[in-house]
Design an enzyme around this catalytic site. Structure first.
Site, PDB file in Angstrom:
ATOM      1  N   ASP A  84      11.340 -36.020  29.877  1.00 25.49           N
ATOM      2  CA  ASP A  84      11.611 -37.064  30.878  1.00 25.49           C
ATOM      3  C   ASP A  84      11.203 -36.535  32.247  1.00 25.49           C
ATOM      4  O   ASP A  84      10.837 -35.373  32.383  1.00 25.49           O
ATOM      5  CB  ASP A  84      13.103 -37.441  30.871  1.00 25.49           C
ATOM      6  CG  ASP A  84      13.991 -36.246  31.149  1.00 25.49           C
ATOM      7  OD1 ASP A  84      14.470 -35.637  30.180  1.00 25.49           O
ATOM      8  OD2 ASP A  84      14.163 -35.872  32.326  1.00 25.49           O
TER       9      ASP A  84
ATOM     10  N   GLU B 240      15.670 -28.872  16.455  1.00 25.91           N
ATOM     11  CA  GLU B 240      14.644 -27.819  16.402  1.00 25.91           C
ATOM     12  C   GLU B 240      15.082 -26.693  15.470  1.00 25.91           C
ATOM     13  O   GLU B 240      14.291 -26.212  14.656  1.00 25.91           O
ATOM     14  CB  GLU B 240      14.399 -27.274  17.819  1.00 25.91           C
ATOM     15  CG  GLU B 240      13.915 -28.361  18.759  1.00 25.91           C
ATOM     16  CD  GLU B 240      13.537 -27.850  20.133  1.00 25.91           C
ATOM     17  OE1 GLU B 240      13.926 -26.729  20.504  1.00 25.91           O
ATOM     18  OE2 GLU B 240      12.828 -28.585  20.844  1.00 25.91           O
TER      19      GLU B 240
ATOM     20  N   MET C  83      19.125 -27.066  31.401  1.00 27.26           N
ATOM     21  CA  MET C  83      20.531 -26.708  31.545  1.00 27.26           C
ATOM     22  C   MET C  83      20.911 -25.353  30.923  1.00 27.26           C
ATOM     23  O   MET C  83      22.105 -25.063  30.824  1.00 27.26           O
ATOM     24  CB  MET C  83      21.400 -27.823  30.926  1.00 27.26           C
ATOM     25  CG  MET C  83      21.218 -29.158  31.610  1.00 27.26           C
ATOM     26  SD  MET C  83      22.169 -30.507  30.851  1.00 27.26           S
ATOM     27  CE  MET C  83      23.844 -29.950  31.099  1.00 27.26           C
ATOM     28  N   GLU C  84      19.925 -24.558  30.515  1.00 27.24           N
ATOM     29  CA  GLU C  84      20.285 -23.305  29.817  1.00 27.24           C
ATOM     30  C   GLU C  84      19.421 -22.094  30.170  1.00 27.24           C
ATOM     31  O   GLU C  84      19.915 -20.960  30.209  1.00 27.24           O
ATOM     32  CB  GLU C  84      20.188 -23.487  28.277  1.00 27.24           C
ATOM     33  CG  GLU C  84      21.104 -24.499  27.668  1.00 27.24           C
ATOM     34  CD  GLU C  84      20.535 -25.924  27.710  1.00 27.24           C
ATOM     35  OE1 GLU C  84      19.316 -26.080  27.945  1.00 27.24           O
ATOM     36  OE2 GLU C  84      21.310 -26.884  27.531  1.00 27.24           O
TER      37      GLU C  84
HETATM   38  N1  ADE Z   1      16.765 -31.529  29.814  1.00 26.04           N
HETATM   39  C1  ADE Z   1      15.884 -32.499  29.573  1.00 26.04           C
HETATM   40  N2  ADE Z   1      15.852 -33.406  30.584  1.00 26.04           N
HETATM   41  C2  ADE Z   1      16.775 -32.982  31.471  1.00 26.04           C
HETATM   42  C3  ADE Z   1      17.233 -33.499  32.703  1.00 26.04           C
HETATM   43  N3  ADE Z   1      16.717 -34.620  33.205  1.00 26.04           N
HETATM   44  N4  ADE Z   1      18.207 -32.821  33.356  1.00 26.04           N
HETATM   45  C4  ADE Z   1      18.716 -31.681  32.826  1.00 26.04           C
HETATM   46  N5  ADE Z   1      18.334 -31.160  31.666  1.00 26.04           N
HETATM   47  C5  ADE Z   1      17.364 -31.794  30.985  1.00 26.04           C
END
Ligand code: ADE
Length: 256
Positions: free
Chosen positions: A218, A11, A194-195
């Site tokens: 996902d 990105e 995660m951020e």
């Molecule tokens: N970012 C994208 N998909 C994720 C997932 N399944 N777990 C943690 N961070 C993600």
């Protein structure tokens, strides 16, 4: 100055390629690109993954580049069953789902010690700007920017744009049971990553308005491991580029 950070290098690379001037500085393992993007002064950075990496990048952007607002982009796993891969989540609030000191002191689960906050609120004007731009991207640009084979592969036709709660923690979740636990513990949870909530805490403490924008790569279940990498490579960067472009071109996001 607008800080734009992404957990996805794809990105940032696409945005950097459109900078009018690119003044690059390398600080503590990261590249910071400063210049004009669609008429606005910006600094762009790839944070890498996880709360510590994002915290370190957000802190540097705030302390060294004198930013007025911060936009964080990337992908996320869906937490709500009504959501599909390709939908876009704009943060209203962010929670750190791996913080729990309730065993030793009388604090609620997810409350950040000594801060008394578990839900960090994103800026209302930035939420509105991101939502408008994401809706416009879906309406008029998605099908011109993402190859139809990838849209077909993920059954993406008209993605939803949803404003809601995002939670963050230092683990990639590929477990439907873990997601239903989090949904029970964090009512209204839409997406996990995660951020974002680490960046939210940094912005809260520095009083910097912020928003987190995530495309769902996902469903955080057993298929996440195969869905995630293809989505990131072929789809995510186009979403972010289109949404950021729309936000920067709208006069409301911030002064030049
Ligand atoms: N970012 C994208 N998909 C994720 C997932 N399944 N777990 C943690 N961070 C993600």
């Amino acid at each position: 100055m607008i800080g734009i950070i992404s957990a996805m290098n794809e990105e940032i690379r696409l945005l950097v390629a459109h900078l009018d001037v690119d003044e690059k500085q390398t600080i503590a393992n990261r590249e910071y690109h400063q210049g004009k993007l669609f008429g606005k002064d910006v600094v762009l950075a790839f944070s890498r993954w996880g709360k510590v990496a994002a915290t370190q990048t957000a802190t540097t952007v705030i302390n060294l580049f004198d930013i007025d607002i911060l936009i964080f982009t990337g992908v996320a796993g869906a937490a709500d069953p009504s959501l599909s891969i390709g939908d876009i989540i704009i943060s209203t609030e962010l929670v750190q789902h791996d913080v729990d000191v309730s065993a030793v002191v009388s604090m609620k689960k997810f409350e950040i010690p000594l801060l008394g906050v578990s839900h960090f609120k994103a800026d209302a004007a930035l939420i509105e700007s991101a939502k408008r731009s994401a809706e416009e991207y879906v309406r008029s640009e998605l099908h011109n920017t993402v190859a139809s084979e990838y849209l077909r592969q993920y059954h993406i036709s008209v993605p939803q744009v949803i404003c809601g709660i995002i939670s963050s923690g230092d683990l990639f979740i590929a477990d439907a049971g873990k997601i239903s636990d989090l949904r029970r513990e964090i009512p209204g949870l839409m997406a996990i990553e995660m951020e974002g909530a680490a960046v939210a805490q940094v912005c809260y403490e520095h009083k910097i308005p912020f928003v987190v924008i995530r495309a769902l790569s996902d469903k955080a279940d057993h298929s996440a491991v195969t869905d995630f990498p293809i989505f990131v490579e072929h789809i995510a960067a186009h979403y972010t580029f289109g949404i950021i472009k729309g936000m920067l071109e709208s006069s409301s996001v911030v002064s030049q």
